[in-house]
Write a protein that holds these residues in place. Structure first.
Motif, PDB file in Angstrom:
ATOM      1  N   ASP A  83     -14.853  -7.492   1.932  1.00 42.09           N
ATOM      2  CA  ASP A  83     -15.125  -6.585   3.041  1.00 42.09           C
ATOM      3  C   ASP A  83     -13.592  -5.770   3.195  1.00 42.09           C
ATOM      4  O   ASP A  83     -13.466  -4.651   3.562  1.00 42.09           O
ATOM      5  N   ASP A  84     -12.695  -6.616   3.478  1.00 45.53           N
ATOM      6  CA  ASP A  84     -11.201  -6.145   3.692  1.00 45.53           C
ATOM      7  C   ASP A  84     -10.796  -5.225   2.389  1.00 45.53           C
ATOM      8  O   ASP A  84     -10.179  -4.241   2.649  1.00 45.53           O
ATOM      9  N   THR A  87     -12.454  -1.846   2.636  1.00 45.62           N
ATOM     10  CA  THR A  87     -12.016  -1.145   3.617  1.00 45.62           C
ATOM     11  C   THR A  87     -10.511  -0.675   3.090  1.00 45.62           C
ATOM     12  O   THR A  87     -10.169   0.650   3.465  1.00 45.62           O
ATOM     13  N   GLU A  91      -9.337   3.246   2.595  1.00 46.24           N
ATOM     14  CA  GLU A  91      -8.072   3.852   3.367  1.00 46.24           C
ATOM     15  C   GLU A  91      -7.222   4.396   2.403  1.00 46.24           C
ATOM     16  O   GLU A  91      -6.535   5.382   2.549  1.00 46.24           O
TER      17      GLU A  91
END
Length: 111
Positions: A83-84, A87, A91
């Motif tokens: 998930d990190d 993300t 970004e």
């Protein structure tokens, strides 16, 4: 313009990195010169990104040959969850769009 559209534009430009690289090394002339200029611009934007954004984009889009690491391997190296990673990738793509050719990717029309 939606975030999804901007992400798509960034992916499209970065996805051409390997082909532009091959073009500059295998051909001469105006088209190869233009490809070289685009590579310089992509590298400039990536070089100005913070880690791990730069590492993630460079690995996924710019690694030539079979040296590209999987998402799982990158997560392990960078000590990130999936998930990190996702993300940070999103970004990074938005940041790329903002800085590539002074933000031109943010002004393009939807596909």
């Amino acid at each position: 313009m939606t975030i999804k559209t901007i992400l798509g534009h960034s992916r499209r430009v970065l996805g051409n990195y390997k082909n532009l690289y091959k073009l500059t090394n295998n051909y001469e002339g105006n088209f190869a010169d233009h490809a070289s200029a685009l590579l310089v611009e992509i590298d400039r934007v990536l070089d100005n990104m913070t880690e791990p954004k730069r590492q993630i984009l460079a690995n996924w889009y710019c690694t030539i040959g079979k040296k590209r690491l999987s998402r799982t391997a990158m997560c392990h190296i960078l000590n990130l969850t999936i998930d990190d990673y996702n993300t940070i990738m999103q970004e990074a793509l938005l940041e790329f769009a903002k800085h590539y050719k002074q933000g031109v990717l943010e002004t393009l029309l939807d596909d």
